[in-house]
Design an enzyme around this catalytic site. Structure first.
Site, short mmCIF file in Angstrom:
data_model
loop_
_atom_site.label_atom_id
_atom_site.label_comp_id
_atom_site.label_asym_id
_atom_site.label_seq_id
_atom_site.Cartn_x
_atom_site.Cartn_y
_atom_site.Cartn_z
N HIS A 104 0.97 -1.17 0.09
CA HIS A 104 -0.04 -0.11 0.29
C HIS A 104 0.65 1.28 0.06
O HIS A 104 2.17 1.08 0.48
CB HIS A 104 -0.96 -0.21 1.23
CG HIS A 104 -0.23 0.05 2.48
ND1 HIS A 104 0.36 -1.07 3.07
CD2 HIS A 104 0.25 1.08 3.26
CE1 HIS A 104 1.17 -0.72 4.25
NE2 HIS A 104 0.82 0.61 4.22
N LYS A 149 -3.01 11.85 10.45
CA LYS A 149 -4.39 11.71 10.27
C LYS A 149 -5.13 11.96 11.64
O LYS A 149 -6.02 12.63 11.62
CB LYS A 149 -5.01 10.23 9.78
CG LYS A 149 -6.41 10.02 9.60
CD LYS A 149 -6.64 8.74 9.03
CE LYS A 149 -7.99 8.52 9.07
NZ LYS A 149 -8.01 7.86 10.45
#
Length: 883
Positions: free
Chosen positions: A138, A546
């Site tokens: 990823h 985040k």
């Protein structure tokens, strides 16, 4: 710089012309004219022509459904070609100086010029170099592998065309080949139809090794050796290879139910098969090369009477037989067959190393060093860098999975529920069991499917050949018991060696508590004895950013590392910090050199271990020459950081960072968590929901299928905001916090921090990079096309913040425009914007059409859906990253 940039522009222009001819041949003059009109309008719009900007919007809004796909593909493919040209120019003879192997020579000269460093100190630093690159699937390469291969060949054509002495006939042939490759790309579907499986991802990783790293690593070591010889009169020992590769593909099961124990077992076998295959090719070359007769008595004894005529060849043929038998056995295992193990089955690196090194020593002793230092030396270095496993595998699992498994065990044993125990009780139980000589569980116990999966994974680790598993990473680690739990599960599986178990601290709170957790662990006698003076800790960049925004996250990461370095130094523990950086800035990505020199002093003493993610693998290791550049940059940065460590930040700088962190985190969370309009705005202003349709990686986009932003993985979170050009996660809160400190009368301190503290200047540099890629008018256009008017105020507010942030950063950096010190990157972004802008406008239009159809209860038009996927891939190419 100008010479390089004009060479890049002329290549980009030439590739664009070939693509234009291809489009004309495939679809006719009309479509090409339409594409060319849009390109010219985009260029004029970028130059500030408002009338042409409006015309660009109207033209793209009025495209028929039949025109959507060709136009989207034209701009998307152009950006892929531009990236290929740029990759070539970063390694061409007049390429970007910072990414050439010369960087090592410059670093060595700089180190030699330091009055407090002697050559012995520099040599010792070289010999303790350790670089482990961990390849992850990823955010996942958005470009299909088949197109990557074509782009590699385009790169090769550019290289040959650069030769000034090329004959007209050869020039004609190369241009013909370029036209063929670009036509092949045009007639290939750029969006893969199916999501890759974890095994597909692993194969993609092996392809990177085969096509680039296999050649790139020995070439990098040759380059390093030459620079050391020229600058220090020193040669690298034959067995010294500072670079190793590990992979998460097939081992990372955090939030990915598709990665099972069986998959990991299969990938381990596949990896060994690929290594055997590559070493077989090397040995075949050596058989044809090593025809020499003269050898040492030791080698003659090894070859025996049978090999007296051609001793080197004889030993290589023997090794070839062993490799072929090993490959056949692995093939049978991969097919599920059980063959008896051949006597010469290769399971350890020594089995490859010994015959090769014996030949090497003999050639050197017999005055044939020139031969020894050719293909044979390259193969020896591959044994050290890749070896029998090819790439080692990390296992990664979330901490709660271990807690749940132990809870199920303790309930079965009737001793209570581990999950509900206090941390002190958990630790007492775990330490007691770790010290115990008996197993915890009876063999006949039948666990639930989830627990069986955790236990089976530990069994795979225990059964794997030693050296093929690199580490066990615990994501969302919060407490000492999270680490001890994994040690107990591995003990239960019968593991016969001490595997590094690395807690991954990834939220703001966990980073702030990381040092306390490790201090508690190091105070446990069993633990101190077991780890034998070595500890790995992983620092999470993407999830912390985040969770708290980039400014607060980066300061928490710095402080956690700083505290861990000091704690481990005091305890006499060798600490390896494992950096879980993303490719994009919102996930901790940064140019390697700057990022490493901005870390706390002492952070690279135990070497560098860092994730290389998805699409960044292609940019940094897609070609052998680029591999040499990337590894050279890492090498010079590690040497510099260890020998010329950055200064300890002053107390007042730390205070300012604490204030920046606090203010930026409050603002970031105020929007992302507390503003009721934020999630609906995010969902409508970005293609977040549509991204799920892209068959990217094998891993789901969310940790939990339901849930808001907090359950969304960091990658789709960043990817979505990158697509609409607001780039919000990579800057929100940072500029406003800087503004507050400036208003508090501390601008001169901020300027000093920017000038004298690499950590802070890198942080500001990253903000400038993001601001250069963000775009206010495009973000506003997405709002107008896709967002309900009642949410427009939020978008306007965010864009005003962004504009103000840019001004404050420029004021602190004393610059009149962004990226003033990196004109090459600024030029590159400007060049790509002309082609990315139409894709953004088109994407907003396609999202509008797709959502309208959905609201009307109609099936979406497949032409719209396909064109939308192409714009997503194209914008990712234009921005040079996905998530």
């Amino acid at each position: 710089m100008n010479e390089q940039y004009s060479a890049l522009r002329s290549n980009v222009s030439m590739l664009g012309k070939v693509l234009g001819d291809t489009i004309k041949d495939a679809l006719g003059e009309n479509i090409l004219d339409r594409v060319e009109t849009i390109r010219k309008l985009s260029k004029s719009s970028r130059a500030g022509n408002e009338a042409n900007r409006q015309e660009l919007l109207t033209t793209l809004q009025n495209l028929s459904n039949d025109e959507l796909l060709p136009v989207a593909r034209a701009f998307s493919q152009f950006l892929n070609l531009a990236n290929t040209a740029e990759q070539y120019h970063s390694i061409s003879p007049n390429g970007e100086a910072a990414s050439n192997p010369e960087v090592i020579a410059r670093t060595l000269r700089k180190l030699k010029d330091q009055p407090n460093l002697n050559e012995d100190t520099i040599k010792k630093a070289v010999e303790s170099l350790s670089l482990e690159l961990v390849l992850t699937a990823h955010p996942t390469e958005i470009t299909r592998r088949t197109l990557i291969h074509k782009m590699v060949e385009v790169n090769s054509c550019l290289k040959q065309l650069d030769n000034k002495d090329i004959a007209d006939y050869e020039h004609h042939q190369l241009m013909r080949r370029l036209r063929q490759l670009i036509a092949q790309s045009w007639h290939t579907d750029e969006i893969r139809k199916y999501r890759p499986s974890p095994v597909d991802e692993a194969k993609w990783g092996f392809a990177v090794v085969e096509n680039s790293l296999w050649e790139g690593v020995p070439n990098y070591l040759r380059e390093l050796n030459e620079q050391l010889e020229a600058n220090l009169g020193y040669q690298l020992p034959v067995d010294f290879v500072p670079v190793r590769f590990t992979s998460w593909m097939g081992g990372d099961r955090d939030g990915n139910p598709n990665v099972t124990a069986d998959i990991t077992r299969h990938v381990l076998l596949l990896s060994r098969w690929k290594a055997t295959d590559l070493f077989l090719k090397d040995v075949q070359v050596l058989i044809s090369e090593l025809s020499m007769v003269e050898c040492t008595d030791e080698l003659r004894a090894l070859a025996g009477a049978e090999g007296a005529q051609e001793p080197y060849r004889y030993l290589m043929k023997k090794l070839r037989t062993q490799l072929m038998e090993t490959q056949a056995w692995l093939e049978a295992r991969l097919k599920g067959q059980k063959l008896p193990k051949p006597a010469g089955l290769i399971t350890q690196n020594e089995q490859l190393w010994e015959p090769l090194y014996a030949c090497y020593k003999s050639l050197q002793a017999c005055g044939m060093g020139i031969i020894a230092n050719g293909e044979l030396l390259d193969t020896l270095r591959r044994v050290k860098s890749f070896g029998v496993p090819l790439v080692r595998i990390d296992i990664r699992q979330e901490s709660t999975r271990h807690t749940e498994a132990l809870g199920e065990m303790t309930r079965y044993l009737g001793i209570g529920d581990y999950e509900s125990w206090s941390e002190a009780d958990k630790q007492a139980f775990l330490i007691r069991e770790l010290n115990s000589k008996r197993p915890l569980l009876p063999r006949q116990w039948e666990p639930s499917e989830e627990t069986r999966e955790v236990l089976d994974t530990c069994k795979v680790i225990a059964e794997a050949p030693r050296g093929s598993i690199a580490a066990y990473v615990i994501s969302m680690a919060k407490t000492p018991s999270d680490v001890l739990a994994v040690h107990l599960l591995l003990k239960e599986a019968g593991i016969g060696f001490a595997l590094p178990v690395a807690p991954l601290f990834e939220t703001l709170d966990d980073l702030n508590n990381a040092n306390d957790v490790m201090t508690q662990l190091l105070n446990i006698d069993w633990y101190r004895g077991f780890i034998q003076g070595k500890q790995m800790v992983m620092i999470g960049y993407s999830d912390s950013a985040k969770d708290a925004g980039v400014m607060a996250a980066s300061w928490a990461q710095y402080q956690a590392q700083d505290a861990l370095i000091k704690t481990c130094e005091k305890a006499g523990i060798e600490l390896t910090l494992f950096h879980g950086r993303g490719g994009s800035i919102g996930r901790g990505g940064a140019p390697a050199h700057a990022a490493l020199l901005s870390q706390p002093p002492g952070s690279l003493k135990g070497g560098l271990r860092v994730t290389e993610q998805g699409e960044m693998i292609r940019f940094k290791y897609g070609l052998p020459e680029v591999t040499i550049s990337s590894l050279s940059l890492y090498t010079s940065a590690i040497l510099e950081a260890n020998l010329l460590p950055p200064p300890e930040p002053k107390a007042e700088w730390r205070d300012i960072m604490a204030e920046l962190s606090d203010v930026s985190c409050k603002m970031y969370r105020g929007y992302v968590r507390e503003n009721k309009d934020f999630v609906p705005y995010f969902r409508s202003a970005t293609p977040e929901q549509e991204l799920g349709k892209l068959p990217l990686g094998s891993r789901p986009a969310k940790r939990r299928p339901t849930g808001g932003v907090e359950s969304l993985r960091a990658i789709p979170w960043i990817f979505a905001w990158t697509q609409n050009r607001l780039m919000l996660p990579a800057w929100l809160g940072a500029g406003a916090a800087l503004q507050k400190v400036v208003e508090g009368g501390k601008q001169s301190e901020l300027e000093a921090m920017c000038r004298d503290w690499p950590f802070f200047s890198t942080r500001l540099g990253m903000l400038e990079m993001v601001y250069s890629k963000a775009d206010l008018w495009l973000a506003e256009y997405y709002d107008q096309r896709l967002v309900k008017p009642e949410l427009w105020a939020l978008g306007t507010e965010l864009r005003k913040l962004l504009a103000a942030d840019i001004n404050v950063v420029l004021a602190i950096a004393n610059d009149s425009h962004l990226m003033a010190d990196l004109p090459w990157i600024a030029e590159s972004i400007q060049l790509r914007n002309i082609y990315t802008d139409p894709l953004n406008v088109l994407q907003a239009e396609l999202l509008h059409r797709s959502r309208q159809a959905e609201e009307a209860g109609k099936d979406p038009d497949p032409r719209v859906e396909q064109a939308l996927m192409v714009t997503i891939a194209g914008v990712a190419a234009g921005m040079r990253n996905t998530g």
